[in-house]
Design a protein around this motif. Structure first.
Motif, PDB file in Angstrom:
ATOM      1  N   ILE A 124       0.864  -1.176   0.000  1.00  0.00           N
ATOM      2  CA  ILE A 124       0.000   0.000   0.000  1.00  0.00           C
ATOM      3  C   ILE A 124       0.899   1.224   0.000  1.00  0.00           C
ATOM      4  N   TYR A 125       0.806   2.017  -1.041  1.00  0.00           N
ATOM      5  CA  TYR A 125       1.626   3.228  -1.142  1.00  0.00           C
ATOM      6  C   TYR A 125       0.833   4.374  -0.533  1.00  0.00           C
ATOM      7  N   ARG A 126       1.428   4.974   0.484  1.00  0.00           N
ATOM      8  CA  ARG A 126       0.688   5.946   1.302  1.00  0.00           C
ATOM      9  C   ARG A 126       0.003   7.017   0.481  1.00  0.00           C
ATOM     10  N   LYS A 127       0.799   7.720  -0.355  1.00  0.00           N
ATOM     11  CA  LYS A 127       0.184   8.834  -1.094  1.00  0.00           C
ATOM     12  C   LYS A 127      -0.590   8.317  -2.297  1.00  0.00           C
ATOM     13  N   PHE A 128       0.038   7.461  -3.060  1.00  0.00           N
ATOM     14  CA  PHE A 128      -0.497   7.028  -4.336  1.00  0.00           C
ATOM     15  C   PHE A 128      -1.828   6.295  -4.168  1.00  0.00           C
ATOM     16  N   ARG A 146      -7.504   3.788  -0.405  1.00  0.00           N
ATOM     17  CA  ARG A 146      -7.480   3.337   0.990  1.00  0.00           C
ATOM     18  C   ARG A 146      -8.620   3.975   1.774  1.00  0.00           C
ATOM     19  N   ALA A 147      -8.852   5.269   1.508  1.00  0.00           N
ATOM     20  CA  ALA A 147      -9.926   5.969   2.204  1.00  0.00           C
ATOM     21  C   ALA A 147     -11.277   5.383   1.825  1.00  0.00           C
ATOM     22  N   ALA A 148     -11.419   4.974   0.561  1.00  0.00           N
ATOM     23  CA  ALA A 148     -12.704   4.435   0.112  1.00  0.00           C
ATOM     24  C   ALA A 148     -12.992   3.071   0.719  1.00  0.00           C
ATOM     25  N   LEU A 149     -11.974   2.440   1.307  1.00  0.00           N
ATOM     26  CA  LEU A 149     -12.174   1.135   1.925  1.00  0.00           C
ATOM     27  C   LEU A 149     -12.314   1.233   3.436  1.00  0.00           C
ATOM     28  N   GLU A 150     -12.618   2.422   3.935  1.00  0.00           N
ATOM     29  CA  GLU A 150     -12.777   2.631   5.363  1.00  0.00           C
ATOM     30  C   GLU A 150     -13.767   1.625   5.921  1.00  0.00           C
ATOM     31  N   GLY A 151     -13.403   0.977   7.027  1.00  0.00           N
ATOM     32  CA  GLY A 151     -14.311   0.023   7.643  1.00  0.00           C
ATOM     33  C   GLY A 151     -14.069  -1.413   7.211  1.00  0.00           C
ATOM     34  N   ILE A 152     -13.213  -1.611   6.234  1.00  0.00           N
ATOM     35  CA  ILE A 152     -12.903  -2.972   5.759  1.00  0.00           C
ATOM     36  C   ILE A 152     -11.514  -3.349   6.256  1.00  0.00           C
ATOM     37  N   ASP A 153     -11.352  -4.612   6.596  1.00  0.00           N
ATOM     38  CA  ASP A 153     -10.043  -5.083   7.056  1.00  0.00           C
ATOM     39  C   ASP A 153      -9.104  -5.230   5.867  1.00  0.00           C
ATOM     40  N   VAL A 154      -8.047  -4.426   5.866  1.00  0.00           N
ATOM     41  CA  VAL A 154      -7.069  -4.471   4.787  1.00  0.00           C
ATOM     42  C   VAL A 154      -5.731  -4.922   5.350  1.00  0.00           C
ATOM     43  N   TYR A 155      -5.105  -5.888   4.712  1.00  0.00           N
ATOM     44  CA  TYR A 155      -3.840  -6.437   5.187  1.00  0.00           C
ATOM     45  C   TYR A 155      -2.776  -6.236   4.119  1.00  0.00           C
ATOM     46  N   GLU A 156      -1.702  -5.589   4.519  1.00  0.00           N
ATOM     47  CA  GLU A 156      -0.596  -5.390   3.587  1.00  0.00           C
ATOM     48  C   GLU A 156       0.400  -6.528   3.772  1.00  0.00           C
TER      49      GLU A 156
END
Lengths: 423, 278
Positions: free
Chosen positions: A309-313, A318-328
């Protein structure tokens, strides 16, 4: 300090040579010469052999023992390049360095300039090896090599970055014209020599989430800002992409109606997906936008694994997936445990793991197919959603024709994947 | 911008030489960075006063995601305004040090380091043993080989000269000259340098103050604030800033060098200290 016990198997799919498939197909006057082992050539031959073409425009300069013990790389590669130029007359040669030359620090990239001076053929040096977090990033390295040769400009032009089909490009052109924006240039274009100017005011709009390397390279070398956007996958993503593009030129244009219309036209496929659940196994770096659009289609996203997950790019995705469990870079065993606990209706994974998961009763969609199909934009939305819906329909049909339900819970036997305990 | 790579036989005094040269550039007001390219990561400690975190340690800490690293995690401020980087590498007996050095050199390019400074010095371990350790050659313009008036360091210098000849075809740096270290003259280094088409840049005398400076983690300019011991470095920095001719050296075939060095030694007994290039 470096702690080897925390190492996880982060990926177990193929390498960044794979994008040669779609890139050499896109750039009709290109030739891809890779410096590698006979296994690299074997992979290229096999993987690209699924596409039927008249004459292959790729080859491998196969390393032998003399190369490994120090033969001059330039001397070894030069006659091969001369033969390729004589036979194929490419406009440009992409000189790819693979795992072996990268580890040995053979200076393959350094051969590009002298070879170009010698033959008069454009040479683009690029890394195409197994070290990238995702194999799709081979395209990233190719595009960065091309950006290095792009002319510069002060104009506020639009460059769409990422390999697209003619249909997808046509939509981009149409929409930009409709919005009153400058006509977009495309990188890559159909010719490997067709390089748009890129400068500090360029809006460099990437359409793939795995292009951070070339975007950050352009930022460092040309001064253009990292265009933060959602990627144009699905009706929701396409809407946000065009609205963000317009905003970069100070225009507020709403694509809400177009998004609604696109969802409506996909309703037959969306209906199959609505209310079902999906999990993503870390694979292509496409996971974030795909999860976003499947959620917008009404699916429940249980867990998303992605290689990087690239912070800026990736900020907007990432914001649109708020509330979902995301694993890098998720741990494989923990991911299996999560799949077992969640039992999603659909798992998006790579082919190498698909059969194992299907054997455990999961319905698996192979994500690699998305890199070969035109799935961007409003035009691509039916194809994109259709692929997932087809997978669901097939699975439902099989379930009906079997004696026992496909989705009966079968606990995953992890012993196959674990090493035996050491004595 | 001065882009210098320092090579030479292991233990000949490259790190001592490099860090004092960096200090001299820093004292001359030049924005300088020294990049230690050695798994031993002991290149810059006289400038920083300690063993700074290495690039490979920092990378391991963030699972080798190079996008997550900030400049100030690997570039540290040292004395006299000199910035310092240590590539680091695997522990002895494991992994591939050359690979780490090669990757570090590429990573620094990403940070734009090769544009931000007036002077950059790569201090590269031992002899050129593989592709990775010759990676600094790609990013430097001039090479300094440190040697002394003995067989082993000149034999090693010859191998380095060979590597320079090969690498310059793909854009690598060329030879600025040799340095005779821990020597009172250049009686063997001088003739050898002339034979390969180069010259001796300076002779640095044996001085116990230099040895003590390493043990106290100081540069010679702190060990001896009069600047006397540091004289050769101060002068060399000025010469390099003024510009020295760069050559593609013609190395001597190794078996020929083996017999020539012996003959030189015998001849040296008869001739006065040979002239250095001025």
């Amino acid at each position: 300090m470096f702690d080897p016990s925390t190492e996880t198997i982060e990926r177990d799919d193929f390498c960044s040579l794979a994008p040669i498939g779609w890139l050499h197909h896109k750039m009709q006057d290109s030739f891809f010469l890779v410096v590698g082992t006979h296994s690299c050539q074997g992979f290229l031959q096999t993987a690209l052999g699924v596409m039927i073409f008249a004459k292959p425009r790729f080859a491998t300069a196969v390393l032998d023992e003399d190369d490994l013990s120090g033969r001059d790389t330039l001397e070894a590669v030069q006659p091969l390049v001369e033969a390729i130029v004589a036979e194929h007359r490419p406009a440009a040669i992409f000189l790819g360095s693979t795992c072996t030359p990268e580890i040995l620090k053979m200076n393959v990239a350094g051969c590009a300039k002298p070879l170009e001076a010698l033959t008069g053929v454009r040479m683009y040096p690029c890394r195409l090896d197994g070290f990238d977090p995702a194999y799709t990033q081979g395209e990233d390295h190719v595009l960065a090599a091309m950006i290095e040769r792009c002319p510069t400009t002060d104009a506020q032009n639009i460059v769409i970055l990422g390999c697209l089909s003619a249909i997808e490009e046509a939509e981009m052109r149409l929409e930009c014209a409709a919005m009153g924006l400058p006509e977009p240039a495309f990188l890559p274009a159909e010719s490997a020599l067709d390089l748009p100017p890129i400068g500090p005011n360029t809006v460099l709009a990437a359409v793939h989430p795995y292009l951070y390397g070339s975007v950050s390279y352009a930022q460092r070398e040309r001064g253009c800002a990292i265009h933060q956007t959602v990627f144009p996958y699905g009706p929701d993503g396409t809407r946000a992409f065009f609205e963000t593009l317009a905003a970069a030129f100070g225009k507020t244009i709403s694509y809400a109606e177009r998004e609604r219309a696109a969802w409506t036209s996909c309703e037959r496929d969306v209906a199959v997906l609505r209310g079902r659940s999906v999990s993503f196994v870390s694979d292509t770096l496409l996971e974030l936008p795909l999860a976003r659009t499947l959620r917008a289609a009404g699916m429940t996203v249980k867990a998303v694994g992605t290689p990087n997950i690239y912070r800026k790019f990736h900020a907007r995705e990432r914001a649109a997936l708020e509330g979902i469990d995301v694993y890098e870079r998720p741990d494989r065993f923990e991911m299996f445990a999560r799949l077992d606990a969640n039992r999603p209706d659909l798992v998006v994974a790579n082919l190498n793991i698909a059969n194992a998961l299907e054997g455990q009763g999961f319905n698996v969609k192979w994500a690699t197919e998305l890199t070969f199909q035109p799935v961007h934009g409003f035009n691509g939305a039916p194809a994109l959603l259709g692929m997932f819906a087809a997978s669901m329909r097939r699975h439902d049909a099989l379930a009906r024709t079997r004696d026992r339900s496909q989705t009966a819970a079968t606990p995953i036997d992890l012993s196959f994947f674990r090493e035996p305990a050491r004595a | 911008m001065l882009k210098i790579a320092v090579y030479g036989k292991g233990g000949i005094g490259k790190s001592t030489f490099s860090s004092n040269l960096s200090a001299a550039f820093g004292r001359a007001g030049k924005k300088t960075i020294q990049v230690g390219c050695d798994p031993k990561h002991d290149s810059t400690f006289t400038l920083t006063g300690n063993l700074i975190p290495t690039v490979v340690e920092v990378l391991s800490g963030c699972k080798f995601k190079t996008d997550e690293i900030e400049r100030d995690e690997i570039i540290f401020k040292g004395k006299f305004g000199v910035d310092c980087v240590e590539a680091g590498g695997p522990p002895a007996g494991a992994g591939c040090g050359g690979y780490v050095v090669g990757e570090t050199v590429k990573l620094l390019e990403k940070f734009g380091v090769y544009k931000d400074y007036e002077v950059m010095i790569f201090d590269v371990l031992g002899d050129v043993v593989c592709g990775g350790f010759s990676a600094p050659l790609q990013h430097s313009e001039q090479v300094i080989i440190v040697a002394t008036n003995d067989f082993d360091s000149i034999f090693a210098a010859n191998r380095i000269a060979t590597a320079i000849g090969i690498k310059q075809k793909t854009g690598g740096g060329t030879l600025a000259g040799l340095v005779a270290n821990r020597a009172s003259n250049a009686e063997l280094v001088g003739p050898y340098a002339a034979r390969i088409g180069s010259s001796v840049l300076t002779v640095i005398p044996e001085n116990d103050g230099v040895r003590k400076s390493r043990l106290t983690a100081q540069t010679v300019f702190e060990q001896d604030p009069t600047g006397f011991i540091g004289g050769p470095w101060t002068n060399l920095a000025q010469r390099l800033l003024a510009g020295v001719p760069l050559v593609v050296p013609t190395p001597i075939p190794e078996r020929e060098l083996f017999s020539q060095l012996g003959a030189d030694y015998v001849r040296a007994a008869d001739i006065p200290a040979p002239a250095m290039a001025v």
